[in-house]
Design a protein around this motif. Sequence first.
Motif, PDB file in Angstrom:
ATOM      1  N   GLU A   1       0.827  -1.201   0.000  1.00  0.00           N
ATOM      2  CA  GLU A   1       0.000   0.000   0.000  1.00  0.00           C
ATOM      3  C   GLU A   1       0.865   1.257   0.000  1.00  0.00           C
ATOM      4  OE1 GLU A   1      -2.853   0.044   3.109  1.00  0.00           O
ATOM      5  OE2 GLU A   1      -3.648  -1.962   2.650  1.00  0.00           O
ATOM      6  N   GLN A   2       0.551   2.193  -0.892  1.00  0.00           N
ATOM      7  CA  GLN A   2       1.267   3.464  -0.934  1.00  0.00           C
ATOM      8  C   GLN A   2       0.743   4.399   0.152  1.00  0.00           C
ATOM      9  OE1 GLN A   2       0.309   5.610  -4.602  1.00  0.00           O
ATOM     10  NE2 GLN A   2      -1.512   4.343  -4.814  1.00  0.00           N
ATOM     11  N   ALA A   3       1.524   5.414   0.467  1.00  0.00           N
ATOM     12  CA  ALA A   3       1.108   6.377   1.487  1.00  0.00           C
ATOM     13  C   ALA A   3      -0.092   7.179   0.996  1.00  0.00           C
ATOM     14  CB  ALA A   3       2.268   7.315   1.813  1.00  0.00           C
ATOM     15  N   THR A   4      -1.027   7.431   1.920  1.00  0.00           N
ATOM     16  CA  THR A   4      -2.226   8.205   1.589  1.00  0.00           C
ATOM     17  C   THR A   4      -2.303   9.429   2.495  1.00  0.00           C
ATOM     18  OG1 THR A   4      -3.536   6.877   3.127  1.00  0.00           O
ATOM     19  CG2 THR A   4      -3.482   6.149   0.834  1.00  0.00           C
ATOM     20  N   ARG A   5      -3.203  10.335   2.156  1.00  0.00           N
ATOM     21  CA  ARG A   5      -3.394  11.532   2.980  1.00  0.00           C
ATOM     22  C   ARG A   5      -3.820  11.129   4.407  1.00  0.00           C
ATOM     23  NH1 ARG A   5      -4.076  16.529   0.910  1.00  0.00           N
ATOM     24  NH2 ARG A   5      -4.664  15.619  -1.121  1.00  0.00           N
ATOM     25  N   ASN A   6      -3.182  11.758   5.397  1.00  0.00           N
ATOM     26  CA  ASN A   6      -3.456  11.475   6.815  1.00  0.00           C
ATOM     27  C   ASN A   6      -3.204  10.011   7.179  1.00  0.00           C
ATOM     28  OD1 ASN A   6      -4.347  14.190   7.200  1.00  0.00           O
ATOM     29  ND2 ASN A   6      -6.352  13.615   6.360  1.00  0.00           N
ATOM     30  N   ASP A   7      -2.212   9.427   6.527  1.00  0.00           N
ATOM     31  CA  ASP A   7      -1.851   8.023   6.776  1.00  0.00           C
ATOM     32  C   ASP A   7      -1.332   7.871   8.206  1.00  0.00           C
ATOM     33  OD1 ASP A   7      -0.730   5.392   6.714  1.00  0.00           O
ATOM     34  OD2 ASP A   7      -0.523   5.575   4.539  1.00  0.00           O
ATOM     35  N   GLN A   8      -1.973   7.002   8.989  1.00  0.00           N
ATOM     36  CA  GLN A   8      -1.613   6.827  10.390  1.00  0.00           C
ATOM     37  C   GLN A   8      -0.264   6.128  10.566  1.00  0.00           C
ATOM     38  OE1 GLN A   8      -3.462   8.186  12.956  1.00  0.00           O
ATOM     39  NE2 GLN A   8      -4.490   9.101  11.176  1.00  0.00           N
ATOM     40  N   ARG A   9       0.241   5.529   9.508  1.00  0.00           N
ATOM     41  CA  ARG A   9       1.532   4.844   9.611  1.00  0.00           C
ATOM     42  C   ARG A   9       2.710   5.818   9.631  1.00  0.00           C
ATOM     43  NH1 ARG A   9       1.441   1.193   4.448  1.00  0.00           N
ATOM     44  NH2 ARG A   9       0.628   3.169   3.634  1.00  0.00           N
ATOM     45  N   ILE A  10       2.503   7.034   9.142  1.00  0.00           N
ATOM     46  CA  ILE A  10       3.597   8.003   9.027  1.00  0.00           C
ATOM     47  C   ILE A  10       3.912   8.615  10.386  1.00  0.00           C
ATOM     48  CG2 ILE A  10       4.367  10.121   7.904  1.00  0.00           C
ATOM     49  CD1 ILE A  10       2.506   9.489   5.586  1.00  0.00           C
TER      50      ILE A  10
ATOM     51  N   HIS B   1       4.986  18.030 -12.680  1.00  0.00           N
ATOM     52  CA  HIS B   1       3.792  18.544 -13.350  1.00  0.00           C
ATOM     53  C   HIS B   1       2.513  18.102 -12.638  1.00  0.00           C
ATOM     54  CE1 HIS B   1       6.769  19.277 -16.489  1.00  0.00           C
ATOM     55  NE2 HIS B   1       5.916  20.103 -17.038  1.00  0.00           N
ATOM     56  N   GLY B   2       2.618  17.932 -11.328  1.00  0.00           N
ATOM     57  CA  GLY B   2       1.419  17.708 -10.526  1.00  0.00           C
ATOM     58  C   GLY B   2       1.041  16.272 -10.263  1.00  0.00           C
ATOM     59  N   TYR B   3       1.881  15.300 -10.665  1.00  0.00           N
ATOM     60  CA  TYR B   3       1.518  13.898 -10.482  1.00  0.00           C
ATOM     61  C   TYR B   3       2.514  13.196  -9.568  1.00  0.00           C
ATOM     62  CZ  TYR B   3      -1.907  14.799 -14.025  1.00  0.00           C
ATOM     63  OH  TYR B   3      -2.972  15.322 -14.710  1.00  0.00           O
ATOM     64  N   ARG B   4       2.761  13.832  -8.427  1.00  0.00           N
ATOM     65  CA  ARG B   4       3.624  13.256  -7.411  1.00  0.00           C
ATOM     66  C   ARG B   4       2.766  12.471  -6.411  1.00  0.00           C
ATOM     67  NH1 ARG B   4       7.414  16.490  -2.970  1.00  0.00           N
ATOM     68  NH2 ARG B   4       7.379  14.807  -1.428  1.00  0.00           N
ATOM     69  N   GLY B   5       3.399  11.488  -5.749  1.00  0.00           N
ATOM     70  CA  GLY B   5       2.766  10.848  -4.607  1.00  0.00           C
ATOM     71  C   GLY B   5       1.657   9.877  -4.950  1.00  0.00           C
ATOM     72  N   GLU B   6       0.603   9.908  -4.159  1.00  0.00           N
ATOM     73  CA  GLU B   6      -0.459   8.914  -4.231  1.00  0.00           C
ATOM     74  C   GLU B   6      -1.172   8.941  -5.584  1.00  0.00           C
ATOM     75  OE1 GLU B   6      -4.586   7.673  -1.848  1.00  0.00           O
ATOM     76  OE2 GLU B   6      -3.630   9.641  -1.505  1.00  0.00           O
ATOM     77  N   ILE B   7      -1.409   7.747  -6.107  1.00  0.00           N
ATOM     78  CA  ILE B   7      -2.201   7.591  -7.324  1.00  0.00           C
ATOM     79  C   ILE B   7      -3.622   7.263  -6.897  1.00  0.00           C
ATOM     80  CG2 ILE B   7      -2.516   6.237  -9.430  1.00  0.00           C
ATOM     81  CD1 ILE B   7       0.545   5.800  -9.381  1.00  0.00           C
ATOM     82  N   GLU B   8      -4.523   8.225  -7.037  1.00  0.00           N
ATOM     83  CA  GLU B   8      -5.878   8.082  -6.493  1.00  0.00           C
ATOM     84  C   GLU B   8      -6.855   7.463  -7.485  1.00  0.00           C
ATOM     85  OE1 GLU B   8      -6.661  11.535  -3.475  1.00  0.00           O
ATOM     86  OE2 GLU B   8      -5.702  12.424  -5.253  1.00  0.00           O
TER      87      GLU B   8
ATOM     88  N   PHE C   1      10.253  24.101  -2.264  1.00  0.00           N
ATOM     89  CA  PHE C   1      10.156  25.355  -1.510  1.00  0.00           C
ATOM     90  C   PHE C   1       8.752  25.973  -1.632  1.00  0.00           C
ATOM     91  CE2 PHE C   1      14.774  25.082  -1.902  1.00  0.00           C
ATOM     92  CZ  PHE C   1      15.136  25.383  -0.588  1.00  0.00           C
ATOM     93  N   LYS C   2       8.118  25.756  -2.786  1.00  0.00           N
ATOM     94  CA  LYS C   2       6.765  26.306  -2.978  1.00  0.00           C
ATOM     95  C   LYS C   2       5.743  25.513  -2.169  1.00  0.00           C
ATOM     96  CE  LYS C   2       4.315  25.294  -6.563  1.00  0.00           C
ATOM     97  NZ  LYS C   2       3.749  25.103  -7.915  1.00  0.00           N
ATOM     98  N   GLY C   3       6.016  24.208  -2.013  1.00  0.00           N
ATOM     99  CA  GLY C   3       5.070  23.348  -1.326  1.00  0.00           C
ATOM    100  C   GLY C   3       4.153  22.669  -2.321  1.00  0.00           C
ATOM    101  N   GLU C   4       3.900  21.371  -2.083  1.00  0.00           N
ATOM    102  CA  GLU C   4       3.054  20.613  -2.993  1.00  0.00           C
ATOM    103  C   GLU C   4       1.911  19.973  -2.222  1.00  0.00           C
ATOM    104  OE1 GLU C   4       5.396  18.610  -6.425  1.00  0.00           O
ATOM    105  OE2 GLU C   4       6.688  18.497  -4.672  1.00  0.00           O
ATOM    106  N   GLU C   5       0.742  19.985  -2.852  1.00  0.00           N
ATOM    107  CA  GLU C   5      -0.462  19.471  -2.188  1.00  0.00           C
ATOM    108  C   GLU C   5      -0.327  17.982  -1.879  1.00  0.00           C
ATOM    109  OE1 GLU C   5      -5.236  18.869  -3.114  1.00  0.00           O
ATOM    110  OE2 GLU C   5      -3.983  20.030  -4.500  1.00  0.00           O
ATOM    111  N   LYS C   6       0.323  17.220  -2.773  1.00  0.00           N
ATOM    112  CA  LYS C   6       0.376  15.765  -2.596  1.00  0.00           C
ATOM    113  C   LYS C   6       1.678  15.306  -1.957  1.00  0.00           C
ATOM    114  CE  LYS C   6      -1.764  13.093  -5.406  1.00  0.00           C
ATOM    115  NZ  LYS C   6      -2.194  12.278  -6.545  1.00  0.00           N
ATOM    116  N   ALA C   7       2.409  16.237  -1.308  1.00  0.00           N
ATOM    117  CA  ALA C   7       3.647  15.856  -0.614  1.00  0.00           C
ATOM    118  C   ALA C   7       3.310  15.355   0.779  1.00  0.00           C
ATOM    119  CB  ALA C   7       4.593  17.052  -0.545  1.00  0.00           C
ATOM    120  N   TYR C   8       2.829  14.097   0.837  1.00  0.00           N
ATOM    121  CA  TYR C   8       2.481  13.507   2.130  1.00  0.00           C
ATOM    122  C   TYR C   8       2.815  12.017   2.136  1.00  0.00           C
ATOM    123  CZ  TYR C   8      -1.785  12.449  -0.527  1.00  0.00           C
ATOM    124  OH  TYR C   8      -2.683  12.043  -1.488  1.00  0.00           O
TER     125      TYR C   8
END
Length: 449
Positions: free
Chosen positions: A324-333, A399-406, A442-449
Amino acid sequence: MSKKAGRYSYLLRPLTTCIDLIAINVLAQVWFSTTSEGHYLFHIVLSIGWIIAAVLSDYYEVYRHTKLVSMAEKVCKQFFFQFILVASYNGVFDRFAEINDLMGYCISIFVVICTVKFTIFFLLKYIRKFLGGNFRNIVLLGSEKEICDLKKVLLKRKDLGYRIVNHFFTLEDASLEDLKQYLSQHQVDEIFMQFSFTKEKNFLAILEFADNNMITVSYIPTQKDILNHNLSLEYYDLIPVVPRRVIPLDKPYNQLVKRLFDLVFSTLVIVFILSWLVPLVAFLIKRESKGPVFFKQKRTGLNDEEFWCYKFRSMHLNADRDREQATRNDQRITKIGTFLRKTSLDEFPQFINVFLGNMSIVGPRPHMVVHTKMYSKRVNRFMLRHLVKPGITGMAQTHGYRGEIENDRDIINRFKYDLFYLENWSIFLDLKIIYLTVYNVFKGEEKAY
């Protein structure tokens, strides 16, 4: 889905390049006694000039079907450029050699390097013809005269190293299913298809299936096809062959440039950043939770080969880490893990992967093995992204497709960026992606979790 057979012939070009550079510099020392500090510049110019000349002359563009005449032409071009370079340097800077020394040097490197180059070329032919090694399994598709002529050539020329494992004559629905079943059950490297099949209704189905299974497709045109189309041709004896896809990183000098960039960049990061970052992060990770400092996981790399990918551990130990990949508010992190992932610091150990050669600074992001198998069934041509090394960062991630694949849209768009990168690579594109990666951190990314 079968993996590609293990082959090490891709190491030949880097190896012969290193041998060539050592030879031209050692022989320069012998003929010109370039031991003084001022002559270090000469060796640098000599080495860089050799590589530039190799790019201009396609010196290392030698394949199993390359003719001896073509090789001789490449050698002559290369040594003409090199003689001009040495003579020009000798004339512009301090005069350190007479014309006899210059001629002697050029003749000696010509003899030494030609001996190495042709020895390797003929040794590989011997291995293919008599030992059955360094081969490629191929399937022929078509019934035209040109396909039959190619079959005769490949059966006769064992030194080319092509094993014809099957021959299908049509692209009818029944034949298409038989072909797919055969390709699924056997390890096939390449399909040679008659050019007229590009107009068949099942043509695209074959291309999709080949891409999804990392099988190369080449076309065999008729003389009429050659005259009516502006085709890029390769010749197997007298038989013209059209490669389907040209990938910039298939070229040896592009591979060399990218690998040198990766080595220099990763070495600097390991020496000047990881040397102090590892003990600091290790202390913070250990302070919060039990477990190892580093997290390693099998990922899919170049040519669908698996490798161990390293990261700083950002989660509590759990049984789902390889599924399982990391998800938003993942309790494992963990708390420190949240910071590491937000700033991308958790990815820094992958510079060790880059240094070792299983990854690149820039490339398609590697997936967990289970996800590679899953997405390869959901996205057409997905396996094409494994024709280049995976990267710490990639075009899709900037280009906006980092992290979790929803959803499917995420993975399809990610793959589109990966495919664009594959087909349009340049060192300047790599530099742009690195800049955008740093900017986004430095700008911050929405899916950086």
